[in-house]
Design a protein around this motif. Structure first.
Motif, mmCIF file in Angstrom:
data_model
loop_
_atom_site.group_PDB
_atom_site.id
_atom_site.type_symbol
_atom_site.label_atom_id
_atom_site.label_comp_id
_atom_site.label_asym_id
_atom_site.label_seq_id
_atom_site.Cartn_x
_atom_site.Cartn_y
_atom_site.Cartn_z
ATOM 1 N N LEU A 34 46.441 13.333 37.297
ATOM 2 C CA LEU A 34 45.524 12.059 37.662
ATOM 3 C C LEU A 34 46.383 10.731 37.380
ATOM 4 O O LEU A 34 46.347 9.939 38.156
ATOM 5 C CB LEU A 34 44.443 11.953 36.906
ATOM 6 C CG LEU A 34 43.457 10.828 37.140
ATOM 7 C CD1 LEU A 34 42.826 11.051 38.510
ATOM 8 C CD2 LEU A 34 42.208 11.010 36.221
ATOM 9 N N ASP A 35 47.202 10.848 36.448
ATOM 10 C CA ASP A 35 48.022 9.556 35.988
ATOM 11 C C ASP A 35 49.035 9.404 37.067
ATOM 12 O O ASP A 35 49.094 8.397 37.690
ATOM 13 C CB ASP A 35 48.999 10.047 34.927
ATOM 14 C CG ASP A 35 48.065 10.258 33.568
ATOM 15 O OD1 ASP A 35 46.812 9.584 33.504
ATOM 16 O OD2 ASP A 35 48.663 10.792 32.520
ATOM 17 N N VAL A 36 49.456 10.452 37.684
ATOM 18 C CA VAL A 36 50.513 10.455 38.793
ATOM 19 C C VAL A 36 50.009 9.744 40.248
ATOM 20 O O VAL A 36 50.249 8.793 40.778
ATOM 21 C CB VAL A 36 51.269 11.764 39.240
ATOM 22 C CG1 VAL A 36 52.005 11.670 40.453
ATOM 23 C CG2 VAL A 36 52.064 12.046 37.815
ATOM 24 N N VAL A 37 48.814 10.319 40.485
ATOM 25 C CA VAL A 37 47.976 9.860 41.538
ATOM 26 C C VAL A 37 47.599 8.297 41.439
ATOM 27 O O VAL A 37 47.550 7.810 42.464
ATOM 28 C CB VAL A 37 46.684 10.857 41.807
ATOM 29 C CG1 VAL A 37 45.990 10.300 43.318
ATOM 30 C CG2 VAL A 37 47.495 12.293 42.208
ATOM 31 N N VAL A 38 47.111 7.993 40.295
ATOM 32 C CA VAL A 38 46.669 6.596 39.921
ATOM 33 C C VAL A 38 47.962 5.726 40.026
ATOM 34 O O VAL A 38 47.747 4.743 40.868
ATOM 35 C CB VAL A 38 46.070 6.415 38.506
ATOM 36 C CG1 VAL A 38 45.809 5.015 38.195
ATOM 37 C CG2 VAL A 38 44.551 7.141 38.606
ATOM 38 N N LEU A 39 49.072 5.943 39.741
ATOM 39 C CA LEU A 39 50.384 5.375 40.010
ATOM 40 C C LEU A 39 50.581 5.267 41.320
ATOM 41 O O LEU A 39 50.995 4.130 41.906
ATOM 42 C CB LEU A 39 51.625 5.920 39.217
ATOM 43 C CG LEU A 39 52.908 5.128 39.337
ATOM 44 C CD1 LEU A 39 52.487 3.821 38.885
ATOM 45 C CD2 LEU A 39 54.008 5.970 38.664
ATOM 46 N N HIS A 40 50.485 6.122 41.989
ATOM 47 C CA HIS A 40 50.720 6.191 43.537
ATOM 48 C C HIS A 40 49.822 5.218 44.054
ATOM 49 O O HIS A 40 50.118 4.440 45.018
ATOM 50 C CB HIS A 40 50.517 7.391 44.179
ATOM 51 C CG HIS A 40 51.693 8.404 43.977
ATOM 52 N ND1 HIS A 40 53.034 8.075 44.384
ATOM 53 C CD2 HIS A 40 51.836 9.698 43.546
ATOM 54 C CE1 HIS A 40 53.797 8.913 43.908
ATOM 55 N NE2 HIS A 40 53.225 9.995 43.583
ATOM 56 N N PHE A 63 36.637 4.102 43.495
ATOM 57 C CA PHE A 63 36.136 4.092 45.051
ATOM 58 C C PHE A 63 36.891 4.923 46.008
ATOM 59 O O PHE A 63 36.511 6.017 46.411
ATOM 60 C CB PHE A 63 35.627 2.868 45.433
ATOM 61 C CG PHE A 63 35.311 2.956 46.958
ATOM 62 C CD1 PHE A 63 33.672 3.365 46.976
ATOM 63 C CD2 PHE A 63 35.870 2.677 47.999
ATOM 64 C CE1 PHE A 63 32.988 3.442 48.271
ATOM 65 C CE2 PHE A 63 35.037 2.598 49.218
ATOM 66 C CZ PHE A 63 33.943 3.069 49.363
ATOM 67 N N ILE A 64 38.085 4.429 46.089
ATOM 68 C CA ILE A 64 39.064 5.011 47.034
ATOM 69 C C ILE A 64 39.543 6.343 46.649
ATOM 70 O O ILE A 64 39.485 7.322 47.205
ATOM 71 C CB ILE A 64 40.546 4.385 47.263
ATOM 72 C CG1 ILE A 64 40.155 2.877 47.886
ATOM 73 C CG2 ILE A 64 41.438 4.889 47.864
ATOM 74 C CD1 ILE A 64 39.674 2.998 49.141
ATOM 75 N N MET A 65 39.451 6.700 45.342
ATOM 76 C CA MET A 65 40.025 8.024 44.965
ATOM 77 C C MET A 65 38.660 8.885 44.727
ATOM 78 O O MET A 65 39.033 10.170 44.223
ATOM 79 C CB MET A 65 40.596 7.851 43.501
ATOM 80 C CG MET A 65 42.163 7.240 43.596
ATOM 81 S SD MET A 65 42.982 7.292 42.240
ATOM 82 C CE MET A 65 43.224 8.919 41.628
ATOM 83 N N ASN A 66 37.567 8.165 44.797
ATOM 84 C CA ASN A 66 36.257 9.263 44.712
ATOM 85 C C ASN A 66 35.931 9.794 43.367
ATOM 86 O O ASN A 66 35.773 10.905 43.190
ATOM 87 C CB ASN A 66 36.181 10.339 45.767
ATOM 88 C CG ASN A 66 34.756 10.663 46.027
ATOM 89 O OD1 ASN A 66 33.949 9.945 45.656
ATOM 90 N ND2 ASN A 66 34.812 11.914 46.726
ATOM 91 N N VAL A 67 36.348 8.786 42.231
ATOM 92 C CA VAL A 67 36.183 9.358 40.989
ATOM 93 C C VAL A 67 35.025 8.526 40.415
ATOM 94 O O VAL A 67 35.167 7.320 40.604
ATOM 95 C CB VAL A 67 37.316 8.932 40.251
ATOM 96 C CG1 VAL A 67 37.143 9.239 38.646
ATOM 97 C CG2 VAL A 67 38.420 9.816 40.619
ATOM 98 N N GLU A 68 33.992 9.148 39.995
ATOM 99 C CA GLU A 68 32.859 8.526 39.258
ATOM 100 C C GLU A 68 33.140 8.057 37.926
ATOM 101 O O GLU A 68 32.588 6.875 37.395
ATOM 102 C CB GLU A 68 31.593 9.207 39.440
ATOM 103 C CG GLU A 68 30.960 9.417 40.928
ATOM 104 C CD GLU A 68 29.715 10.338 40.692
ATOM 105 O OE1 GLU A 68 29.383 10.983 39.885
ATOM 106 O OE2 GLU A 68 29.044 10.244 41.652
#
Length: 187
Positions: free
Chosen positions: A72-78, A94-99
């Protein structure tokens, strides 16, 4: 004198082993629906592929020099690096579809402590952007991705079309699962 036998009726070709009609092999058989065995198989495939993807992004970023990050850290950085625009926490979620905003917030704090993401405040609004160091790590990640994943994929036009169709299908199914989650939450 022996009596002549009548010629035998033609027989169906013999198989070494009688094989029952093919039943779908479903990894999630306990969830099997007669209306769509394929969906159960898709869900299991998604679990396996998701785990492989998570392992990949963490190892790729580690090879790029930024260790001990969760997938998740990696994807957030991207995502924060994407299009070189500042992002708000709500937009990232919203973009990552994380509530669960606290999950993204925790990753952002971790990335800030590593100095690969910086925050800025404009009134009450806080936005996040990749730092120069963060962009360097993402660029190294990109090079490793090209060498280890893209070159191994060796995709031609047909495979790239299939991957694009699969990406569109995943977006459709994502919406379907979101709708089903809202329905289940109201039960």
């Amino acid at each position: 004198m022996a009596a002549k036998r009548a010629p035998a009726a033609p027989r169906a070709p013999r198989r070494a082993v009688d094989v029952p009609p093919r039943q779908p092999i479903v990894s999630s058989a306990h969830l099997l629906s007669p209306r769509s065995a394929e969906l159960s198989e898709f869900e299991f495939g998604l679990i396996v592929a998701g785990n492989a993807f998570h392992r990949w992004v963490a190892h790729c970023m580690s090879a790029a020099g930024l260790r001990d990050l969760t997938p998740l850290d990696v994807v957030v950085l991207h995502h924060v690096t994407h299009r070189a625009r500042d992002k708000r926490l709500a937009d990232i979620c919203f973009i990552m579809n994380v509530e669960d905003t606290h999950l993204i917030n925790y990753s952002l704090k971790k990335l800030q402590n590593l100095r690969v993401v910086a925050s800025s405040r404009n009134g009450k609004e806080v936005t996040y952007a990749a730092t120069d160091l963060g962009r360097e790590y993402v660029e190294r990640y990109r090079g490793i991705r090209e060498r280890c994943l893209i070159n191994a994929l060796d995709a031609d036009d047909g495979l790239n079309r299939d991957i694009g169709a699969l990406a569109r299908l995943l977006r459709v199914l994502s919406g379907m699962y979101d709708q089903a989650a809202r329905s289940a939450a109201s039960l």
